[in-house]
Design an enzyme around this catalytic site. Structure first.
Site, PDB file in Angstrom:
ATOM      1  N   ARG A 105      -5.031  -4.811 -13.186  1.00 26.45           N
ATOM      2  CA  ARG A 105      -3.688  -5.291 -12.640  1.00 26.45           C
ATOM      3  C   ARG A 105      -2.562  -5.267 -13.680  1.00 26.45           C
ATOM      4  O   ARG A 105      -3.003  -5.822 -14.835  1.00 26.45           O
ATOM      5  CB  ARG A 105      -3.858  -6.651 -12.127  1.00 26.45           C
ATOM      6  N   ARG A 112     -15.834  -3.897  -4.417  1.00 28.05           N
ATOM      7  CA  ARG A 112     -14.428  -4.565  -4.532  1.00 28.05           C
ATOM      8  C   ARG A 112     -14.081  -5.511  -5.980  1.00 28.05           C
ATOM      9  O   ARG A 112     -15.191  -6.179  -6.291  1.00 28.05           O
ATOM     10  CB  ARG A 112     -13.887  -5.389  -3.608  1.00 28.05           C
ATOM     11  N   GLU A 171      -1.807   0.619  -5.652  1.00 26.23           N
ATOM     12  CA  GLU A 171      -1.015  -0.180  -4.865  1.00 26.23           C
ATOM     13  C   GLU A 171       0.082  -0.645  -5.915  1.00 26.23           C
ATOM     14  O   GLU A 171      -0.268  -0.832  -7.030  1.00 26.23           O
ATOM     15  CB  GLU A 171      -1.648  -1.597  -4.201  1.00 26.23           C
ATOM     16  N   ARG A 217     -10.228  -6.522 -13.003  1.00 23.81           N
ATOM     17  CA  ARG A 217     -11.131  -7.067 -12.239  1.00 23.81           C
ATOM     18  C   ARG A 217     -12.326  -6.143 -12.008  1.00 23.81           C
ATOM     19  O   ARG A 217     -12.214  -5.521 -11.204  1.00 23.81           O
ATOM     20  CB  ARG A 217     -10.058  -7.412 -11.031  1.00 23.81           C
ATOM     21  N   ASP A 269      -1.813  -1.884  -9.149  1.00 20.40           N
ATOM     22  CA  ASP A 269      -3.158  -1.841  -8.975  1.00 20.40           C
ATOM     23  C   ASP A 269      -3.515  -0.294  -9.487  1.00 20.40           C
ATOM     24  O   ASP A 269      -3.186   0.447  -8.850  1.00 20.40           O
ATOM     25  CB  ASP A 269      -3.759  -2.187  -7.657  1.00 20.40           C
ATOM     26  N   LYS A 280       0.670  -1.007   0.061  1.00 23.97           N
ATOM     27  CA  LYS A 280       0.106   0.069  -0.048  1.00 23.97           C
ATOM     28  C   LYS A 280       1.009   1.267   0.020  1.00 23.97           C
ATOM     29  O   LYS A 280       0.607   2.202  -0.848  1.00 23.97           O
ATOM     30  CB  LYS A 280      -0.877   0.105   1.316  1.00 23.97           C
ATOM     31  N   ASN A 302       2.311  -4.132  -5.841  1.00 23.63           N
ATOM     32  CA  ASN A 302       2.407  -5.545  -5.431  1.00 23.63           C
ATOM     33  C   ASN A 302       3.544  -6.107  -5.929  1.00 23.63           C
ATOM     34  O   ASN A 302       3.928  -6.286  -6.880  1.00 23.63           O
ATOM     35  CB  ASN A 302       1.282  -6.323  -6.045  1.00 23.63           C
ATOM     36  N   LYS A 308      -8.786   1.102   4.368  1.00 17.54           N
ATOM     37  CA  LYS A 308      -8.025  -0.554   4.397  1.00 17.54           C
ATOM     38  C   LYS A 308      -6.958  -0.251   5.182  1.00 17.54           C
ATOM     39  O   LYS A 308      -5.986   0.721   5.486  1.00 17.54           O
ATOM     40  CB  LYS A 308      -7.732  -0.798   3.182  1.00 17.54           C
TER      41      LYS A 308
END
Length: 275
Positions: free
Chosen positions: A168, A191, A239, A183, A231, A83, A241, A118
């Site tokens: 993604r 979400r 984000e 997504r 993301d 994050k 990842n 979050k």
């Protein structure tokens, strides 16, 4: 994975795999092997990045010192909270606040009216809340996320473009794959994570996507992060990842790609350069 003296050792077995969900791997005989020159270690463990995860990266740091190539780099895995790492590139991000203070988070919600809250160590959409200004449950959500003001939590302005999918974008050795996986949230779910029922649809990168990748990619490459998942919602990075980025197989299947082949080409090139 363990240490004997100052030597990183792994109990390893030969592995064969096949594309069959009913029986997708076979293992040979397990034996301890000291990790060093000539070895490549793929460090892929789901978050949370807890004390055990950190200890494993420290052991793998010793393997790296002995000559092994560790993907992704252990130091980078420790440095890049998924994050917080996005905020290394603030020009790419939506308005964001990270704090332990529930009152500050509540003020952020009041300013932006609709906010995503979050924890910093979640995955797969877990413990992500969508909060509107004036919502009756806001105080208890903030108390829960910050554990009474003792743990950091993140607030980001809600991006309505999530209805078009949480993108993604995969970086292989700093370079973006030409397609991302959108997504897309389903039903009454906000979400898009596949783990909570999001639908995956592969699409070509936009110019804005490439702009974001061009800012993040060189730093990831410099730090030895060979496989990274960005993301992106709408025009904004949310984000970075680095621990166990997914969606390779979904993009491969929809566009006939072989992203893993490119990754292993990059790994072999890194290993050859270090030899």
């Amino acid at each position: 994975l363990f240490l004997r003296g100052g030597e990183a050792i792994a109990r390893m077995a030969p592995l064969s795999v096949r594309d069959d969900p009913a029986g997708w791997f076979e293992l040979g005989e397990v034996a301890p092997v000291a990790l060093g020159r000539g070895h490549v270690v793929l460090m892929r463990k789901d978050p949370p990045v807890d004390a055990e995860y950190i200890h494993d990266t420290q052991i793998l740091g010793l393997a790296q010192h002995a000559g092994a190539l560790v993907v992704n780099d252990p130091q980078g895995l420790r440095d890049y909270n998924e994050k917080l790492a996005a905020l290394l590139f603030p020009e790419c991000c939506p308005p964001t606040l990270v704090t332990r203070d529930p009152a500050s988070l509540k003020a952020f919600v009041a300013e932006h009216r609709r906010t995503v809250l979050k924890p910093l160590d979640g995955m797969g959409g877990r413990s992500i809340f969508l909060v509107d200004h004036g919502e009756a449950n806001t105080n208890v959500i903030l108390e829960t996320l910050t554990q009474g003001g003792t743990s950091l939590a993140m607030a980001q302005r809600f991006l309505p473009e999530i209805s078009e999918g949480d993108k993604r974008i995969l970086l292989v050795d700093g370079e973006p794959v030409d397609y991302y996986l959108a997504r897309i949230p389903q039903g009454d779910e906000f979400r898009g994570n596949l783990a909570v029922g999001g639908r995956g649809e592969a699409r070509p990168l936009s110019e804005r996507d490439r702009w974001i990748a061009a800012r993040v990619g060189p730093e990831m490459k410099r730090r030895g992060m060979l496989l990274v998942g960005l993301d992106v919602i709408g025009d904004y990075l949310t984000e970075v990842n680095v621990t166990s980025p997914t969606c390779i197989r979904e993009i491969d299947a929809q566009f006939g790609l072989n992203i893993s082949s490119g990754l292993f080409d990059a790994i072999e090139a890194r290993a050859a350069a270090a030899a």
